[in-house]
Write a protein that holds these residues in place. Structure first.
Motif, PDB file in Angstrom:
ATOM      1  N   HIS A 276       0.819  -1.217   0.000  1.00 40.46           N
ATOM      2  CA  HIS A 276       0.000   0.000   0.000  1.00 40.46           C
ATOM      3  C   HIS A 276       0.855   1.271   0.000  1.00 40.46           C
ATOM      4  CE1 HIS A 276      -3.814  -2.157   0.903  1.00 40.46           C
ATOM      5  NE2 HIS A 276      -2.995  -3.023   1.506  1.00 40.46           N
ATOM      6  N   GLU A 277       2.133   1.179   0.382  1.00 41.38           N
ATOM      7  CA  GLU A 277       2.992   2.356   0.490  1.00 41.38           C
ATOM      8  C   GLU A 277       3.789   2.631  -0.785  1.00 41.38           C
ATOM      9  OE1 GLU A 277       2.807   4.268   3.140  1.00 41.38           O
ATOM     10  OE2 GLU A 277       1.297   2.889   3.914  1.00 41.38           O
ATOM     11  N   ALA A 278       3.677   1.782  -1.812  1.00 46.94           N
ATOM     12  CA  ALA A 278       4.442   1.983  -3.051  1.00 46.94           C
ATOM     13  C   ALA A 278       3.950   3.230  -3.769  1.00 46.94           C
ATOM     14  CB  ALA A 278       4.315   0.767  -3.961  1.00 46.94           C
ATOM     15  N   ARG A 279       4.873   4.092  -4.099  1.00 49.84           N
ATOM     16  CA  ARG A 279       4.518   5.353  -4.757  1.00 49.84           C
ATOM     17  C   ARG A 279       5.331   5.622  -6.023  1.00 49.84           C
ATOM     18  NH1 ARG A 279       1.053   4.635  -1.803  1.00 49.84           N
ATOM     19  NH2 ARG A 279       0.129   5.991  -0.210  1.00 49.84           N
ATOM     20  N   HIS A 280       6.540   5.127  -6.093  1.00 48.06           N
ATOM     21  CA  HIS A 280       7.441   5.488  -7.181  1.00 48.06           C
ATOM     22  C   HIS A 280       7.733   4.287  -8.070  1.00 48.06           C
ATOM     23  CE1 HIS A 280       8.189   9.352  -5.232  1.00 48.06           C
ATOM     24  NE2 HIS A 280       8.273   8.681  -4.096  1.00 48.06           N
TER      25      HIS A 280
END
Length: 355
Positions: A276-280
């Protein structure tokens, strides 16, 4: 005993960007021979005119001294004063859990951990699965000679826990011990492992200096840099919820962290993990794996990373699919919604590598 050859010299120094890693610069008529001797002592050729010793136990000065003592009989060896100071400095781990061990015994433990790290990096040890036992990282893998092992710990504390002659037995026991905490493939690299890898990377060539005075009149102001976008987290969350709604034969598995969701198929041979924390683009958002049986060998896996948020591509995901080792045909692509995709809307998965 042969005397040192003046025109074959080895110069040891601390790595300028990644201490306590050590660089070895070799010059002279027998440079190739000296490089082979250094490689046998853990130094790696970076392709930048030097070799680097980078370990995960911060013992580079100690092993450099050992190498210098061995090689000084055949080559002219000199050690940079700053590195020599590091060699002469006595130190120990302030929070080492094995408090009953002497300094030399601790160094032996670290040497085993380093050997495991080198075996994995060189491909001699393949990690099938990993887990977190509540205290540290554990893993199961198989050596190229056929025997399998359970590993316990991270970095300079990683050790062999159990040894098996049969790979299937090792994987089955690993599942029994760690149950739903099991995840496919090796664990993410630690900060120490990334630092060692960075030390082995050749330095990027620097651009030549520009005479700004001579170009001041002809040079225009550079355009203003636009904002740096990250992926919209709602896209992945929506895809995840849509997948569970449309695929009732999958269920969520509880893990020790709220940052990830793990799902397992009712057949127990397919599972995926969503971060859920993947952004890049450098972050792995999805990891999908398929196994031969509930406790069998992994047949196939894929990872997906979110793209930058820009226009219509905000709903696209880049998928990296490695080759499978067996001859069996690969299963379906990573989990996705079964709803039809509008012609104006990109598909939620875009394959960037094939089988």
């Amino acid at each position: 005993m042969p005397q040192p050859t003046p025109d074959t010299r080895i110069h040891f120094a601390l790595h300028p960007d990644h201490p306590p890693a050590v660089t070895a610069t070799v010059t002279g008529a027998r440079s190739t021979e000296a490089r082979i001797a250094l490689a046998a002592r853990g130094f790696r050729d970076t392709g930048a005119g030097s070799m680097v010793l980078a370990r995960i136990d911060r013992e580079e000065p100690y092993y450099t001294q050992q190498a210098a003592q061995d090689l000084q009989h055949n080559y002219a060896v000199d050690i940079d004063p700053v590195l020599q100071e590091e060699i002469n400095t006595e130190w120990t781990w302030g929070n080492h859990p094995m408090t009953h061990l002497t300094r030399e015994e601790i160094r032996e433990v670290s040497a085993t951990a380093q050997q495991i790290h080198d075996d994995i990096s060189a491909g001699r040890l393949k990690i099938h699965q990993h887990a977190h036992d509540g205290w540290t990282t554990v893993a199961v893998g198989t050596y190229t000679d056929g025997h399998s092992v359970h590993l316990h710990g991270e970095d300079h504390l990683r050790q062999f826990a159990l040894v098996y002659d049969d790979e299937a037995e090792a994987v089955a026991e690993f599942h029994r011990l760690h149950s739903v905490a099991v995840r496919p493939g090796p664990a993410p690299a630690t900060d120490t492992q990334r630092a060692a890898a960075a030390a082995h990377t050749p330095p990027t060539p620097r651009r030549a200096a520009v005479d700004r005075d001579s170009r001041a009149t002809a040079q225009e102001d550079p355009p203003a840099a636009g904002p740096v976008h990250t992926a919209d987290p709602r896209v992945g969350e929506a895809l995840l919820e849509s997948f569970f709604e449309d695929n009732r034969d999958w269920w969520k598995v509880r893990t020790w962290s709220d940052e990830t969701t793990v799902a397992c198929h009712e057949s127990l041979i397919m599972r995926f993990e969503f971060d859920h924390e993947a952004r890049h683009r450098s972050h792995v958002a999805w990891t999908v794996a398929v196994y031969d049986s509930p406790v069998g060998e992994r047949l196939w896996y894929a990872t997906a990373t979110p793209p930058p948020l820009s226009g219509s591509c905000a709903s696209c995901w880049t998928v990296s699919v490695p080759k499978t080792a067996g001859t069996r045909a690969p299963p379906a692509p990573p989990p996705r919604s079964r709803k039809k995709t509008s012609p104006k809307r990109p598909a939620p998965w875009r394959t960037s590598a094939g089988f």
